[in-house]
Design a protein around this motif. Sequence first.
Motif, PDB file in Angstrom:
ATOM      1  N   ASP A   1      -0.963   6.174  -2.585  1.00 14.14           N
ATOM      2  CA  ASP A   1      -1.855   7.181  -2.020  1.00 14.14           C
ATOM      3  C   ASP A   1      -3.079   7.325  -2.922  1.00 14.14           C
ATOM      4  O   ASP A   1      -2.951   7.620  -4.108  1.00 14.14           O
ATOM      5  CB  ASP A   1      -1.111   8.512  -1.910  1.00 14.14           C
ATOM      6  N   ARG A   2      -4.260   7.072  -2.363  1.00 16.90           N
ATOM      7  CA  ARG A   2      -5.528   7.217  -3.084  1.00 16.90           C
ATOM      8  C   ARG A   2      -5.550   6.410  -4.374  1.00 16.90           C
ATOM      9  O   ARG A   2      -5.882   6.906  -5.448  1.00 16.90           O
ATOM     10  CB  ARG A   2      -5.816   8.683  -3.381  1.00 16.90           C
ATOM     11  N   ALA A   3      -5.173   5.143  -4.267  1.00 19.18           N
ATOM     12  CA  ALA A   3      -5.127   4.274  -5.437  1.00 19.18           C
ATOM     13  C   ALA A   3      -5.486   2.845  -5.026  1.00 19.18           C
ATOM     14  O   ALA A   3      -5.545   2.519  -3.848  1.00 19.18           O
ATOM     15  CB  ALA A   3      -3.731   4.314  -6.061  1.00 19.18           C
ATOM     16  N   VAL A   4      -5.692   2.003  -6.024  1.00 16.55           N
ATOM     17  CA  VAL A   4      -5.892   0.565  -5.819  1.00 16.55           C
ATOM     18  C   VAL A   4      -4.645  -0.102  -6.385  1.00 16.55           C
ATOM     19  O   VAL A   4      -4.269   0.141  -7.539  1.00 16.55           O
ATOM     20  CB  VAL A   4      -7.154   0.075  -6.558  1.00 16.55           C
ATOM     21  N   PHE A   5      -3.991  -0.960  -5.580  1.00 12.73           N
ATOM     22  CA  PHE A   5      -2.696  -1.498  -6.005  1.00 12.73           C
ATOM     23  C   PHE A   5      -2.487  -2.899  -5.445  1.00 12.73           C
ATOM     24  O   PHE A   5      -2.806  -3.162  -4.289  1.00 12.73           O
ATOM     25  CB  PHE A   5      -1.559  -0.589  -5.500  1.00 12.73           C
ATOM     26  N   THR A   6      -1.914  -3.783  -6.268  1.00 12.27           N
ATOM     27  CA  THR A   6      -1.549  -5.134  -5.844  1.00 12.27           C
ATOM     28  C   THR A   6      -0.058  -5.353  -6.082  1.00 12.27           C
ATOM     29  O   THR A   6       0.433  -5.110  -7.190  1.00 12.27           O
ATOM     30  CB  THR A   6      -2.349  -6.203  -6.618  1.00 12.27           C
ATOM     31  N   LEU A   7       0.642  -5.787  -5.034  1.00 14.28           N
ATOM     32  CA  LEU A   7       2.029  -6.242  -5.149  1.00 14.28           C
ATOM     33  C   LEU A   7       2.000  -7.737  -4.918  1.00 14.28           C
ATOM     34  O   LEU A   7       1.561  -8.198  -3.867  1.00 14.28           O
ATOM     35  CB  LEU A   7       2.922  -5.552  -4.116  1.00 14.28           C
ATOM     36  N   GLU A   8       2.449  -8.495  -5.926  1.00 12.67           N
ATOM     37  CA  GLU A   8       2.290  -9.947  -5.868  1.00 12.67           C
ATOM     38  C   GLU A   8       3.583 -10.663  -6.258  1.00 12.67           C
ATOM     39  O   GLU A   8       4.273 -10.252  -7.196  1.00 12.67           O
ATOM     40  CB  GLU A   8       1.163 -10.358  -6.832  1.00 12.67           C
ATOM     41  N   ASP A   9       3.871 -11.747  -5.536  1.00 15.91           N
ATOM     42  CA  ASP A   9       5.023 -12.595  -5.820  1.00 15.91           C
ATOM     43  C   ASP A   9       6.284 -11.741  -6.001  1.00 15.91           C
ATOM     44  O   ASP A   9       6.913 -11.745  -7.051  1.00 15.91           O
ATOM     45  CB  ASP A   9       4.772 -13.464  -7.059  1.00 15.91           C
ATOM     46  N   ALA A  10       6.629 -10.990  -4.944  1.00 15.03           N
ATOM     47  CA  ALA A  10       7.744 -10.047  -5.032  1.00 15.03           C
ATOM     48  C   ALA A  10       8.703 -10.225  -3.859  1.00 15.03           C
ATOM     49  O   ALA A  10       8.349 -10.771  -2.820  1.00 15.03           O
ATOM     50  CB  ALA A  10       7.211  -8.618  -5.056  1.00 15.03           C
ATOM     51  N   VAL A  11       9.916  -9.724  -4.051  1.00 10.04           N
ATOM     52  CA  VAL A  11      10.915  -9.628  -2.990  1.00 10.04           C
ATOM     53  C   VAL A  11      11.161  -8.141  -2.765  1.00 10.04           C
ATOM     54  O   VAL A  11      11.293  -7.376  -3.727  1.00 10.04           O
ATOM     55  CB  VAL A  11      12.239 -10.323  -3.391  1.00 10.04           C
ATOM     56  N   VAL A  12      11.198  -7.736  -1.510  1.00 10.54           N
ATOM     57  CA  VAL A  12      11.469  -6.344  -1.148  1.00 10.54           C
ATOM     58  C   VAL A  12      12.655  -6.375  -0.193  1.00 10.54           C
ATOM     59  O   VAL A  12      12.545  -6.881   0.917  1.00 10.54           O
ATOM     60  CB  VAL A  12      10.232  -5.698  -0.493  1.00 10.54           C
ATOM     61  N   ARG A  13      13.803  -5.838  -0.648  1.00  9.84           N
ATOM     62  CA  ARG A  13      15.015  -5.929   0.163  1.00  9.84           C
ATOM     63  C   ARG A  13      15.912  -4.711  -0.044  1.00  9.84           C
ATOM     64  O   ARG A  13      15.846  -4.046  -1.065  1.00  9.84           O
ATOM     65  CB  ARG A  13      15.797  -7.194  -0.170  1.00  9.84           C
ATOM     66  N   ASP A  14      16.712  -4.451   0.976  1.00 12.88           N
ATOM     67  CA  ASP A  14      17.740  -3.404   0.914  1.00 12.88           C
ATOM     68  C   ASP A  14      17.176  -2.020   0.576  1.00 12.88           C
ATOM     69  O   ASP A  14      17.723  -1.296  -0.249  1.00 12.88           O
ATOM     70  CB  ASP A  14      18.844  -3.782  -0.087  1.00 12.88           C
ATOM     71  N   ASN A  15      16.076  -1.674   1.228  1.00  7.89           N
ATOM     72  CA  ASN A  15      15.518  -0.325   1.150  1.00  7.89           C
ATOM     73  C   ASN A  15      15.708   0.314   2.519  1.00  7.89           C
ATOM     74  O   ASN A  15      15.720  -0.373   3.526  1.00  7.89           O
ATOM     75  CB  ASN A  15      14.029  -0.379   0.798  1.00  7.89           C
ATOM     76  N   GLY A  16      15.844   1.633   2.576  1.00  4.14           N
ATOM     77  CA  GLY A  16      16.055   2.231   3.888  1.00  4.14           C
ATOM     78  C   GLY A  16      15.980   3.733   3.912  1.00  4.14           C
ATOM     79  O   GLY A  16      15.625   4.372   2.929  1.00  4.14           O
ATOM     80  N   SER A  17      16.319   4.279   5.075  1.00  3.75           N
ATOM     81  CA  SER A  17      16.328   5.717   5.323  1.00  3.75           C
ATOM     82  C   SER A  17      14.992   6.370   5.018  1.00  3.75           C
ATOM     83  O   SER A  17      14.916   7.413   4.393  1.00  3.75           O
ATOM     84  CB  SER A  17      17.440   6.395   4.516  1.00  3.75           C
ATOM     85  N   ALA A  18      13.918   5.733   5.431  1.00  5.20           N
ATOM     86  CA  ALA A  18      12.572   6.293   5.310  1.00  5.20           C
ATOM     87  C   ALA A  18      11.821   5.961   6.590  1.00  5.20           C
ATOM     88  O   ALA A  18      12.252   5.130   7.381  1.00  5.20           O
ATOM     89  CB  ALA A  18      11.847   5.709   4.099  1.00  5.20           C
ATOM     90  N   SER A  19      10.668   6.598   6.785  1.00 12.79           N
ATOM     91  CA  SER A  19       9.891   6.284   7.989  1.00 12.79           C
ATOM     92  C   SER A  19       9.243   4.916   7.897  1.00 12.79           C
ATOM     93  O   SER A  19       8.908   4.321   8.912  1.00 12.79           O
ATOM     94  CB  SER A  19       8.828   7.354   8.222  1.00 12.79           C
ATOM     95  N   SER A  20       9.050   4.399   6.682  1.00 13.17           N
ATOM     96  CA  SER A  20       8.485   3.057   6.501  1.00 13.17           C
ATOM     97  C   SER A  20       9.002   2.460   5.191  1.00 13.17           C
ATOM     98  O   SER A  20       9.461   3.175   4.306  1.00 13.17           O
ATOM     99  CB  SER A  20       6.952   3.116   6.484  1.00 13.17           C
ATOM    100  N   THR A  21       8.881   1.149   5.078  1.00 14.49           N
ATOM    101  CA  THR A  21       9.238   0.472   3.833  1.00 14.49           C
ATOM    102  C   THR A  21       8.052   0.484   2.878  1.00 14.49           C
ATOM    103  O   THR A  21       8.191   0.731   1.692  1.00 14.49           O
ATOM    104  CB  THR A  21       9.689  -0.975   4.122  1.00 14.49           C
ATOM    105  N   PHE A  22       6.856   0.205   3.405  1.00 14.89           N
ATOM    106  CA  PHE A  22       5.605   0.250   2.639  1.00 14.89           C
ATOM    107  C   PHE A  22       4.733   1.351   3.244  1.00 14.89           C
ATOM    108  O   PHE A  22       4.532   1.373   4.450  1.00 14.89           O
ATOM    109  CB  PHE A  22       4.838  -1.068   2.766  1.00 14.89           C
ATOM    110  N   TYR A  23       4.188   2.223   2.415  1.00 16.71           N
ATOM    111  CA  TYR A  23       3.329   3.300   2.900  1.00 16.71           C
ATOM    112  C   TYR A  23       2.061   3.329   2.059  1.00 16.71           C
ATOM    113  O   TYR A  23       2.113   3.273   0.831  1.00 16.71           O
ATOM    114  CB  TYR A  23       4.035   4.646   2.776  1.00 16.71           C
ATOM    115  N   GLN A  24       0.917   3.410   2.735  1.00 14.28           N
ATOM    116  CA  GLN A  24      -0.336   3.585   2.017  1.00 14.28           C
ATOM    117  C   GLN A  24      -1.215   4.571   2.768  1.00 14.28           C
ATOM    118  O   GLN A  24      -1.248   4.592   3.992  1.00 14.28           O
ATOM    119  CB  GLN A  24      -1.078   2.271   1.824  1.00 14.28           C
ATOM    120  N   SER A  25      -1.937   5.408   2.009  1.00 11.21           N
ATOM    121  CA  SER A  25      -2.881   6.347   2.596  1.00 11.21           C
ATOM    122  C   SER A  25      -4.090   6.459   1.678  1.00 11.21           C
ATOM    123  O   SER A  25      -3.936   6.714   0.481  1.00 11.21           O
ATOM    124  CB  SER A  25      -2.220   7.717   2.769  1.00 11.21           C
ATOM    125  N   GLY A  26      -5.275   6.227   2.235  1.00 12.21           N
ATOM    126  CA  GLY A  26      -6.496   6.329   1.446  1.00 12.21           C
ATOM    127  C   GLY A  26      -6.522   5.383   0.275  1.00 12.21           C
ATOM    128  O   GLY A  26      -7.052   5.698  -0.780  1.00 12.21           O
TER     129      GLY A  26
END
Length: 176
Positions: free
Chosen positions: A60-85
């Motif tokens: 939220d309101r930041a500059v961010f890079t996710l690189e060369d990653a695995v995203v697995r076994d996350n849950g019970s949220a409205s989204s897996t990745f969330y960004q705003s502004g």
Amino acid sequence: NYLGKSLDIYGLDVREKVILKAASRGPVVTAVRGESVGTRLAHVTLTGGSGGYGSALYVDRAVFTLEDAVVRDNGSASSTFYQSGAAVRIIDVRAYDNTTSSRQGMEFYANDGSMHIQGLDLTCGSTVYGIYQHVDLLMTDSTLDCPKAQYGVTVNGGEAHIRRSRIEADSVGIYA
């Protein structure tokens, strides 16, 4: 939590062996205090996030890079990745076996700002949207395999530039 600092955090082993696991309910990683250019998380696996928005990554309101990653076994949220502004870059990320809890759930939710996706390999779980965006989106060389999702990419404001990518969804690949 990056606590507003511009940090470049890089795992030194293969990305499947450097695991960041949520310690409690909430996202695995947050960047919400104005992190700026140079803030990056690379060569890691994000797992175990849950609840609220963005079980794996909340920016939220930041500059961010996710690189060369695995995203697995996350849950019970409205989204897996969330960004705003925010300005977010997703580069060479493989995401699978994540679930959303809401009936309007999405793997990626982007509201305001910009998102640059390159080399994403996304296998959607039980979700309505693969990517739902209100931002400027540039997506290249990516694969969205969302056979249970109603929409692969939903453009609801902003511009979307999608190149050399394959998008599969139950009803609509790209909805604008």
